[in-house]
Design an enzyme around this catalytic site. Structure first.
Site, mmCIF file in Angstrom:
data_model
loop_
_atom_site.group_PDB
_atom_site.id
_atom_site.type_symbol
_atom_site.label_atom_id
_atom_site.label_comp_id
_atom_site.label_asym_id
_atom_site.label_seq_id
_atom_site.Cartn_x
_atom_site.Cartn_y
_atom_site.Cartn_z
ATOM 1 N N TYR A 135 0.824 -1.218 0.000
ATOM 2 C CA TYR A 135 0.000 0.000 0.000
ATOM 3 C C TYR A 135 0.857 1.266 0.000
ATOM 4 O O TYR A 135 0.473 2.271 -0.575
ATOM 5 C CB TYR A 135 -0.896 0.034 1.247
ATOM 6 C CG TYR A 135 -2.253 -0.560 1.032
ATOM 7 C CD1 TYR A 135 -2.393 -1.887 0.670
ATOM 8 C CD2 TYR A 135 -3.401 0.199 1.225
ATOM 9 C CE1 TYR A 135 -3.648 -2.445 0.492
ATOM 10 C CE2 TYR A 135 -4.657 -0.350 1.049
ATOM 11 C CZ TYR A 135 -4.776 -1.661 0.684
ATOM 12 O OH TYR A 135 -6.020 -2.209 0.518
ATOM 13 N N LYS A 190 2.371 -15.348 2.766
ATOM 14 C CA LYS A 190 2.595 -16.089 1.520
ATOM 15 C C LYS A 190 4.084 -16.433 1.489
ATOM 16 O O LYS A 190 4.818 -16.087 0.562
ATOM 17 C CB LYS A 190 2.147 -15.226 0.326
ATOM 18 C CG LYS A 190 2.148 -15.941 -1.018
ATOM 19 C CD LYS A 190 1.014 -16.947 -1.170
ATOM 20 C CE LYS A 190 1.153 -17.689 -2.495
ATOM 21 N NZ LYS A 190 0.232 -18.828 -2.611
ATOM 22 N N ASP A 222 -3.790 -17.912 0.431
ATOM 23 C CA ASP A 222 -4.794 -18.573 -0.424
ATOM 24 C C ASP A 222 -5.567 -19.620 0.386
ATOM 25 O O ASP A 222 -6.791 -19.718 0.297
ATOM 26 C CB ASP A 222 -4.141 -19.172 -1.683
ATOM 27 C CG ASP A 222 -2.892 -20.001 -1.396
ATOM 28 O OD1 ASP A 222 -2.378 -19.966 -0.255
ATOM 29 O OD2 ASP A 222 -2.418 -20.693 -2.325
ATOM 30 N N ASP A 246 -6.747 -6.609 3.783
ATOM 31 C CA ASP A 246 -7.796 -5.909 3.020
ATOM 32 C C ASP A 246 -8.724 -6.922 2.376
ATOM 33 O O ASP A 246 -9.947 -6.846 2.495
ATOM 34 C CB ASP A 246 -7.144 -5.018 1.954
ATOM 35 C CG ASP A 246 -8.188 -4.319 1.102
ATOM 36 O OD1 ASP A 246 -9.141 -3.767 1.680
ATOM 37 O OD2 ASP A 246 -8.051 -4.338 -0.143
ATOM 38 N N ASP A 250 -12.825 -8.376 3.824
ATOM 39 C CA ASP A 250 -14.105 -8.293 3.099
ATOM 40 C C ASP A 250 -14.785 -9.663 3.078
ATOM 41 O O ASP A 250 -16.000 -9.765 3.260
ATOM 42 C CB ASP A 250 -13.905 -7.813 1.652
ATOM 43 C CG ASP A 250 -14.091 -6.312 1.510
ATOM 44 O OD1 ASP A 250 -13.817 -5.594 2.493
ATOM 45 O OD2 ASP A 250 -14.504 -5.847 0.421
HETATM 46 C C1 IPM Z 1 -10.555 -0.757 3.453
HETATM 47 C C2 IPM Z 1 -10.727 -0.110 2.109
HETATM 48 C C3 IPM Z 1 -9.529 0.794 1.849
HETATM 49 C C4 IPM Z 1 -8.300 -0.095 1.841
HETATM 50 C C5 IPM Z 1 -9.619 1.639 0.569
HETATM 51 C C6 IPM Z 1 -10.847 2.524 0.583
HETATM 52 C C7 IPM Z 1 -8.389 2.461 0.339
HETATM 53 O O1 IPM Z 1 -10.879 -1.084 1.115
HETATM 54 O O2 IPM Z 1 -10.504 -0.009 4.463
HETATM 55 O O3 IPM Z 1 -10.469 -1.977 3.516
HETATM 56 O O4 IPM Z 1 -7.960 -0.674 0.791
HETATM 57 O O5 IPM Z 1 -7.680 -0.225 2.877
HETATM 58 MG MG MG Z 2 -11.006 -3.062 1.859
#
Ligand code: IPM
Ligand code: MG
Length: 355
Positions: A135, A190, A222, A246, A250
């Site tokens: 990042y 990884k 993975d 990240d 999700d």
């Molecule tokens: C998160 C989001 C952010 C990230 C974006 C909005 C930059 O996806 O907080 O997970 O990638 O960290």
């Molecule tokens: Mg995210």
């Protein structure tokens, strides 16, 4: 207790309103100051993270953040895109530790896309490093490829890197968090492919010596993605780097039925934090009054717990939310037949009433 309130874009302002109403309903003496961030920061001040907003965030005792991003800013150069606001806040405030709980409320077991027996009772926590990795790693950019089969062609490049102290610092957060929970930590990397991950794994193993009570295991990312959807209840605390965290967070969020239910905390060395829902700005439903405000409200509860040591008030908010869910109220994202569909404001009203 001064709180910087940064609603941002999309559904951010709508859900933030509800969180602020809930905070006010507690009857405590919070000082709240609002500021623009993200696309609205760019629109009003020419930058997604205006200087005045950064200054406020630095001065405040905690930051309550909504969400940033909107289709209309997709064509802006990267430095001006709304996402730079949250990345800039993380970096400037040194918020290296991101805690993302994924908790399944029993009432919502049916809202998950996974079978109820796989997810019911789920309660895991992702500890994601937040200020390093690919990042922020330099160098990055575009250039003529210096070598390889496509030498001379335009290439984009980023750099994955972690220093040993950086890994050590987040590993301590992971182990300390595990000590407060099930004393089980899964470090995700990884290491079969990446140098960065090899150092990550060695460092985590070294830090583990200071936490003999914690059962540590390692997973390749993975495999971790697979285990998350296969047997997520086998996981308790997951420790990982920025990019893997990240992606996995999700997936973990969705196990619970809706990303609209999940809060997160991003903390610095001293425990100062920024609190934000794990979901994004959802510009497609912005302004319609249908967004789920619960992740934002739960983020406020997390703020009370971690930054202000107000556990009792945080408990009250969380119980109020459970009560509201038990009474059958649902926003569209967690709606199931037989429940009562409500909008953002009605959901906020119900939480305030339950408080
Ligand atoms: C998160 C989001 C952010 C990230 C974006 C909005 C930059 O996806 O907080 O997970 O990638 O960290
Ligand atoms: Mg995210």
């Amino acid at each position: 207790m001064k709180i910087a309130i940064l609603p941002g874009d999309g559904i951010g302002p709508e859900i933030m309103n509800e969180a602020v109403r809930v905070l006010n309903a507690l009857g405590e003496n919070f000082e709240m100051e609002w500021a623009d961030v993200g696309g609205v920061g760019y629109a009003n001040h020419g930058h997604p993270l205006p200087e005045s907003t950064l200054k406020l965030a630095q001065e405040a005792d905690a930051v309550l953040f909504g969400a940033v991003g909107d289709f209309k800013y997709d064509t802006l150069e990267r430095a001006l895109r709304p996402e730079q606001a949250i990345l800039g806040l993380r970096k400037n405030l040194k918020l290296f530790a991101n805690l993302r709980p994924a908790i399944l409320y029993p009432e919502l077991a049916g809202a998950s896309t996974l079978k109820p027996e796989i997810v019911s009772g789920l309660n895991l926590l992702i500890v994601r490093e937040l200020t390093g990795d690919i990042y922020f790693g330099q160098p990055r950019g575009r250039r003529a490829a210096p070598d390889g089969a496509f030498k001379g062609a335009v290439e984009g490049f980023d750099t994955m890197r972690y220093s040993e102290p950086e890994i050590r610092r987040i590993a301590h957060v992971g182990f300390q968090t595990a000590m407060k929970r099930g004393k089980k930590l899964t470090s995700v990397d990884k290491a079969n492919v990446l140098e960065t991950s090899q150092l990550w794994r060695e460092t985590v193993i070294d830090v583990a010596k200071e936490y003999p009570e914690v059962k540590l295991d390692h997973m390749y990312v993975d495999n971790a993605a697979m285990q998350l959807v296969r047997a997520p209840k086998d996981l308790d605390v997951v420790l990982t780097g920025n990019i893997f965290g990240d992606i996995l967070s999700d997936a973990a969020a969705m196990l619970t039925g809706s990303i609209g239910m999940l809060a997160s905390a991003s903390l610095d060395e001293s425990g100062k934090g920024l609190y934000e829902p794990s979901h994004g700005s959802a510009p497609d439903i912005a302004g319609k009054g249908i967004a789920n405000p619960l992740a934002q409200i739960l983020s406020a509860a997390m703020m009370l717990r971690y930054s202000f040591n107000m556990n009792e008030q945080a408990d009250r908010i969380e119980s109020a939310i459970k009560k509201v869910l038990a009474s059958g109220l649902r926003t569209g994202d967690i709606y199931e037949p037989g429940c009562q569909r409500v909008g953002t404001k009605e959901m906020g009203d119900a939480v305030v009433a339950a408080l």
